[in-house]
Design a protein around this motif. Structure first.
Motif, PDB file in Angstrom:
ATOM      1  N   UNK A 157       0.827  -1.201   0.000  1.00 12.20           N
ATOM      2  CA  UNK A 157       0.000   0.000   0.000  1.00 12.20           C
ATOM      3  C   UNK A 157       0.868   1.260   0.000  1.00 12.20           C
ATOM      4  N   UNK A 158       0.303   2.347  -0.527  1.00 12.99           N
ATOM      5  CA  UNK A 158       0.977   3.637  -0.522  1.00 12.99           C
ATOM      6  C   UNK A 158       0.798   4.307   0.838  1.00 12.99           C
ATOM      7  N   UNK A 159       1.722   5.185   1.155  1.00 16.86           N
ATOM      8  CA  UNK A 159       1.596   6.045   2.329  1.00 16.86           C
ATOM      9  C   UNK A 159       1.405   7.475   1.846  1.00 16.86           C
ATOM     10  N   UNK A 160       0.521   8.218   2.486  1.00 13.74           N
ATOM     11  CA  UNK A 160       0.292   9.610   2.091  1.00 13.74           C
ATOM     12  C   UNK A 160       0.515  10.523   3.290  1.00 13.74           C
ATOM     13  N   UNK A 203       4.328   3.335  -2.733  1.00 14.13           N
ATOM     14  CA  UNK A 203       5.016   4.621  -2.828  1.00 14.13           C
ATOM     15  C   UNK A 203       4.690   5.498  -1.625  1.00 14.13           C
ATOM     16  N   UNK A 204       5.566   6.448  -1.371  1.00  9.70           N
ATOM     17  CA  UNK A 204       5.306   7.494  -0.387  1.00  9.70           C
ATOM     18  C   UNK A 204       4.770   8.703  -1.150  1.00  9.70           C
ATOM     19  N   UNK A 205       3.518   9.071  -0.888  1.00  6.58           N
ATOM     20  CA  UNK A 205       2.871  10.178  -1.574  1.00  6.58           C
ATOM     21  C   UNK A 205       2.922  11.409  -0.683  1.00  6.58           C
ATOM     22  N   UNK A 206       3.410  12.503  -1.227  1.00  7.11           N
ATOM     23  CA  UNK A 206       3.624  13.726  -0.450  1.00  7.11           C
ATOM     24  C   UNK A 206       2.755  14.839  -1.031  1.00  7.11           C
ATOM     25  N   UNK A 263       6.771   3.217   0.349  1.00  5.63           N
ATOM     26  CA  UNK A 263       5.535   2.957   1.069  1.00  5.63           C
ATOM     27  C   UNK A 263       5.656   1.654   1.834  1.00  5.63           C
ATOM     28  N   UNK A 264       4.547   0.979   2.070  1.00  6.14           N
ATOM     29  CA  UNK A 264       4.552  -0.286   2.803  1.00  6.14           C
ATOM     30  C   UNK A 264       4.874  -1.456   1.879  1.00  6.14           C
ATOM     31  N   UNK A 304      -0.266  19.986  -5.012  1.00  6.19           N
ATOM     32  CA  UNK A 304       0.513  19.100  -5.879  1.00  6.19           C
ATOM     33  C   UNK A 304       0.981  17.889  -5.069  1.00  6.19           C
ATOM     34  N   UNK A 305       0.923  16.729  -5.689  1.00  6.71           N
ATOM     35  CA  UNK A 305       1.309  15.493  -5.010  1.00  6.71           C
ATOM     36  C   UNK A 305       2.578  14.937  -5.642  1.00  6.71           C
ATOM     37  N   UNK A 306       3.611  14.809  -4.848  1.00  7.57           N
ATOM     38  CA  UNK A 306       4.850  14.175  -5.281  1.00  7.57           C
ATOM     39  C   UNK A 306       4.896  12.766  -4.702  1.00  7.57           C
ATOM     40  N   UNK A 307       5.704  11.923  -5.290  1.00  9.08           N
ATOM     41  CA  UNK A 307       5.814  10.574  -4.733  1.00  9.08           C
ATOM     42  C   UNK A 307       7.239  10.067  -4.831  1.00  9.08           C
TER      43      UNK A 307
END
Length: 389
Positions: free
Chosen positions: A129-132, A261-264, A250-251, A242-245
């Protein structure tokens, strides 16, 4: 490739293409350039990956919107295919994992997608899973770009068992129901012929292996929760929302697979003096009408510190002064905006008897009577200069 091609050009579609049109276009390109089908063409794999990267961006509404607005620069720093998956782009396993099901198991090209090309099945690579998270940036950081170190808690592979969830990483055996593929195929005879369906193996839940004794550290999960410090480079010119990744931060999924992915998500902190307007910044300067009449020099804040400017005698309220190149860098690298200084002549709200007496004597003075000329532009003319100057 030194220069990335336009994603719409890669898939041969226009910007108004529907999701179904995008899927069809990608399917066509992937079949055409699949390396297993083009063993004598050394460029086929790169073209195959290029098509996967284009589809990854254009099929995702958020990524597509960012790409349409900022181009390839808007994908900078992003994980996934559209942001450069590691140093060498997406691997074939990454693509099979994310897009293999777009072709279906009964496709005549099924042996190329989601299964091995010569004889056995390819087990699907699972993705975690992604992390946000939200990241607040000052106006100065937004304007010039910044490197940040972000603390996140995420699931990582258990080092005791190597991520497979078994005691010492060895207490596993191949699932007999699916022979280690993680999938079972069911053939049903019908009036129209044989119908073949493929489903996740219920015995091993798609793992392909059975854990006979669980790991004492992760209790069979194959992963543990850990706090990581992740460096990320924020490009200059990013905007609120804006979302960067960061790919692969991520997990990880339970018992093996690739990390999400890590979503920022970018948030802009409000600045006490300067306001952002696109790539420009705006500052409201208040001066008393004596300084406005006689002229003066004043210090104003900028993104890079203080700057001294000169106010000519007789400057009018509403005048807009421009400091070239003192704004925000463009996300695509096309120069930098300006600082726009909006002059406000301050009228005192309270007067002493002496001040009132002085102003009463000046009230009827000829030079204190409004006499606007063509150079004293009205509001709409000033706004035209603001946008087109």
């Amino acid at each position: 490739m030194a220069t990335k091609r336009d994603y719409y050009e890669v898939l041969g579609v226009d910007k108004n293409a529907s999701p179904d049109d995008l899927k069809k276009a990608y399917r066509k390109m992937a079949i055409k350039f699949h390396p297993d089908k083009n063993p004598d063409d050394p460029t086929a794999e790169e073209k195959f990956k290029e098509a996967a990267e284009a589809y990854d961006v254009l099929s995702d509404p958020q990524k597509k919107a960012r790409y349409d607005q900022f181009g390839h620069a808007g994908m900078s720093g992003n994980g996934g295919f559209g942001g450069g998956y590691g140093q060498g782009g997406p691997s074939m396993e990454d693509i099979f994992s994310q897009f293999g099901d777009i072709f279906g198991d009964d496709s005549p090209f099924g042996s190329f997608f989601g299964r091995g090309g010569a004889g056995g099945q390819r087990q699907r690579v699972r993705r975690g899973s992604d992390l946000r998270i939200k990241l607040k940036l000052t106006l100065q950081e937004v304007a010039n770009g910044v490197e940040k170190k972000i603390k996140v808690k995420r699931h990582v592979a258990c080092t005791t068992c190597g991520g497979n969830g078994s005691k010492n990483g060895t207490a596993v055996q191949t699932c007999q129901s699916c022979n280690g593929t993680g999938q079972v195929r069911k053939v049903v005879n019908t009036m129209l012929g044989q119908m073949v369906s493929t489903n996740t193996c219920p015995t091993c839940n798609g793992d392909g292996k059975i854990v006979t004794e669980r790991c004492d550290t992760c209790f069979g999960e194959g992963r543990v929760l850990q706090e990581d410090v992740i460096p990320i480079k924020i490009p200059a010119g990013v905007a609120e929302g804006i979302q960067l990744s960061v790919g692969g931060k991520g997990n990880v999924p339970p018992r093996g697979g690739v990390a999400g992915d890590l979503l920022i998500v970018i948030e802009e902190e409000e600045d006490g003096d300067l306001k952002r307007d696109g790539s420009n910044v705006i500052y409201d300067l208040y001066v008393n009408f004596v300084d406005a009449a006689l002229g003066t020099s004043v210090e104003v804040p900028t993104i890079d510190g203080k700057a001294r400017i000169t106010l000519e005698p007789g400057i009018q309220s509403g005048k807009i002064l421009r400091l070239k190149g003192k704004g925000i860098k463009d996300l695509n690298g096309y120069g930098r905006g300006d600082e726009l200084i909006h002059v406000n002549v301050w009228t005192p709200k309270q007067l002493s008897s002496e001040e009132r007496s002085i102003l009463e004597r000046l009230r009827s003075s000829p030079n204190f009577q409004p006499k606007p000329t063509k150079s004293d532009k009205g509001f709409f003319e000033k706004m035209k200069d603001f946008f087109h100057g």
